[in-house]
Design an enzyme around this catalytic site. Structure first.
Site, short mmCIF file in Angstrom:
data_model
loop_
_atom_site.label_atom_id
_atom_site.label_comp_id
_atom_site.label_asym_id
_atom_site.label_seq_id
_atom_site.Cartn_x
_atom_site.Cartn_y
_atom_site.Cartn_z
N TYR A 156 15.08 41.19 18.69
CA TYR A 156 14.74 41.48 17.29
C TYR A 156 15.05 40.27 16.43
O TYR A 156 15.98 39.53 16.72
CB TYR A 156 15.59 42.66 16.78
CG TYR A 156 14.76 43.90 16.53
CD1 TYR A 156 13.68 43.86 15.67
CD2 TYR A 156 15.08 45.11 17.15
CE1 TYR A 156 12.92 45.00 15.44
CE2 TYR A 156 14.31 46.25 16.93
CZ TYR A 156 13.23 46.18 16.07
OH TYR A 156 12.48 47.29 15.84
N ARG A 186 -3.38 40.24 22.69
CA ARG A 186 -3.69 41.05 21.51
C ARG A 186 -2.79 40.59 20.38
O ARG A 186 -1.57 40.49 20.57
CB ARG A 186 -3.41 42.54 21.78
CG ARG A 186 -4.29 43.21 22.80
CD ARG A 186 -5.75 43.07 22.45
NE ARG A 186 -6.09 43.82 21.26
CZ ARG A 186 -6.72 44.99 21.26
NH1 ARG A 186 -7.08 45.55 22.39
NH2 ARG A 186 -7.00 45.60 20.14
N LYS A 220 -9.99 37.56 21.17
CA LYS A 220 -11.44 37.59 21.40
C LYS A 220 -11.84 36.22 21.95
O LYS A 220 -11.48 35.90 23.07
CB LYS A 220 -12.16 37.95 20.10
CG LYS A 220 -11.76 39.35 19.56
CD LYS A 220 -12.57 39.72 18.34
CE LYS A 220 -12.28 41.11 17.84
NZ LYS A 220 -11.16 41.21 16.89
N GLU A 279 14.29 40.12 12.44
CA GLU A 279 13.73 40.27 11.10
C GLU A 279 14.01 39.03 10.28
O GLU A 279 15.15 38.54 10.25
CB GLU A 279 14.34 41.48 10.38
CG GLU A 279 13.78 42.80 10.84
CD GLU A 279 14.65 43.45 11.90
OE1 GLU A 279 15.37 42.71 12.60
OE2 GLU A 279 14.59 44.68 12.02
N THR A 304 -8.00 37.43 14.86
CA THR A 304 -7.29 38.00 15.99
C THR A 304 -7.20 36.91 17.07
O THR A 304 -7.91 35.91 17.01
CB THR A 304 -8.01 39.24 16.55
OG1 THR A 304 -9.38 38.91 16.74
CG2 THR A 304 -7.89 40.42 15.62
N ASP A 353 -12.54 36.02 7.40
CA ASP A 353 -12.07 36.75 8.58
C ASP A 353 -12.88 36.21 9.77
O ASP A 353 -14.05 36.55 9.94
CB ASP A 353 -12.32 38.25 8.37
CG ASP A 353 -11.91 39.07 9.59
OD1 ASP A 353 -11.71 38.48 10.68
OD2 ASP A 353 -11.81 40.31 9.46
N1 DSN Z 1 -12.76 46.21 17.54
C1 DSN Z 1 -13.10 44.86 17.17
C2 DSN Z 1 -14.54 44.59 17.41
O1 DSN Z 1 -15.02 45.12 18.37
O2 DSN Z 1 -15.17 43.85 16.68
C3 DSN Z 1 -12.67 44.48 15.82
O3 DSN Z 1 -11.92 45.42 15.21
#
Ligand code: DSN
Length: 416
Positions: free
Chosen positions: A44, A235, A229, A46, A226, A196
């Site tokens: 942990y 993740r 991808k 914080e 994110t 984004d």
């Molecule tokens: N679930 C992701 C997507 O498939 O684009 C983004 O939230």
């Protein structure tokens, strides 16, 4: 073997023996997965490096600073941004910007879900609609079923609503994003800009797509992404902000909305960034730029093959994902299930100006980032596109296609 071990084994085999075309998934290196299951998970901390509430953080402090530095090296060439590596995922990254920069009643402008936006961009189901007003801008058909941001409509919506925040960046938008034009217009009208880039950050990192990072009006104030991808990490997420805003962003994440950071996730993100920078390697030894170019070429080949077999392509791809409109007598839920039965994993998706619901939309979204990590080449991409069309039109029986899918899946690399 307990039940969880059995399920894990089943999931391992499912992933190994199927062809994954979900545009938001990928296969991180075994080193990334190792860090996710490492002792970093036990700690942990914080607070932020140098200012934690618990003892025992000398290594997490150094690791967190190191990963911040790697993230800035990958994305920020102008030394204009700070980064928060504690934010847990893409949607919380976006809402951090809303909470940090806006007051209740302020207006957010974004692309709507059907046209390629994302749930977290104040779609009507978002809880943030309780606090903020939401207006949308549109896409326009520039010909041949290719929908791009409608810049005239973007300008008019800005002028009419004077939003406090404009979101550029999308989830099911196969075209290149016009960051500089949109950022310039939004800034001119006095708005802040959040880019984004959850889907295209790998392409940006590889220099294969315009970047929203930079100095001046044509760049974003905040960039969320994110890490799992096209970046091919664990993740998780990263949230960048121009230096003047990073303190507000950090405070909003801790203590504003989060407790302890997930250090295992932060360390694993560092590993994928090292692989992108070429300071460590993905198991195929292919550098990240070459990999990303392959993602683009497999996607284009895949899309061209679908088109050649008579499918209706929406917004001819310039990225890692392709959108397809199904024939009007096809049900996207049934088709997605049919593909799953033969071993092809995909998702149904809305298309611009879809008259059907998000649950049973008119289209399908396919991406090639994950399978390219397993060594898919353009011949493989062509084969998969043919299998999809054969499944859709019943031009081959399901058992034959199932066999072809398994053969192809088993011929690809499997790193775990
Ligand atoms: N679930 C992701 C997507 O498939 O684009 C983004 O939230």
């Amino acid at each position: 073997m307990n039940h969880l071990s059995t399920l894990t084994k089943q999931e391992f085999n499912r992933q190994k023996n199927t062809l994954n075309l979900i545009a938001s998934e990928n296969y991180p290196s075994p080193k990334v997965l190792e860090l996710l299951g490492s002792v970093w998970s036990n700690k942990y901390g914080e607070g932020y490096p140098g200012k934690r509430y618990y003892a025992g953080n000398e290594n997490t402090d150094e690791m967190e600073k190191y990963v911040q530095d790697l993230a800035l090296r990958v994305f920020d060439k102008t030394d204009s941004y700070g980064v928060n590596v504690q934010v847990l995922s893409g949607s919380p990254a976006n809402s951090t910007v809303y909470l940090a920069m806006l007051s209740s009643g302020d207006t957010i402008m974004s692309l709507n879900l059907a046209n390629g936006g994302h749930l977290s961009h104040l779609h009507e189901t978002s809880n943030y609609n309780k606090f903020f007003k939401h207006v949308t801008y549109d896409v326009v058909n520039i010909g041949d079923n290719t929908f791009e941001i409608d810049i005239e409509n973007f300008k008019n919506t800005l002028e009419t609503y004077k939003p406090k925040l404009v979101i550029v960046g999308f989830s099911a938008y196969p075209r290149g994003y016009k960051f500089s034009e949109m950022c310039k217009l939004a800034h001119k009208s006095g708005s802040l800009v959040l880019a984004d880039i959850a889907h295209i950050n790998g392409l940006v990192a590889a220099g294969l797509h315009d970047s929203p990072f930079g100095e001046g009006d044509e760049f974003a104030d905040f960039v969320s992404m994110t890490t799992h991808k096209t970046l091919r990490g664990p993740r998780g997420a990263l949230l960048f902000a121009k230096k003047e805003y990073i303190t507000d962003i950090n405070k909003t994440i801790f203590p504003g909305t989060n407790g302890g950071p997930h250090f295992h996730q932060i360390a694993a993100t560092g590993q994928c960034l090292l692989e992108i920078l070429g300071e460590d390697k993905y198991p195929d030894n292919i550098d990240f730029i070459t990999y990303s170019k392959l993602v683009l070429s497999t996607c284009k080949e895949f899309e061209n093959t679908l088109k050649g077999r008579g499918l209706e392509i929406i917004s001819s791809t310039q990225t890692h994902l392709a959108l397809v409109k199904l024939p009007s007598d096809s049900d996207s839920i049934v088709f997605q299930q049919k593909l799953e039965r033969v071993g092809i994993i995909s998702n149904r998706n809305m298309i611009p100006f879809d008259t059907k619901s998000a649950w049973r939309p008119s289209g399908m979204r396919f991406g090639t980032a994950a399978l390219t990590s397993r060594g898919l080449d353009i011949n493989g991409a062509k084969k998969i596109a043919n299998m999809i069309v054969d499944t859709l039109f019943d031009t081959k029986d399901e058992s034959t296609i199932t066999k072809e899918v398994l053969e192809l899946a088993q011929s690809l690399n499997w790193w775990y």
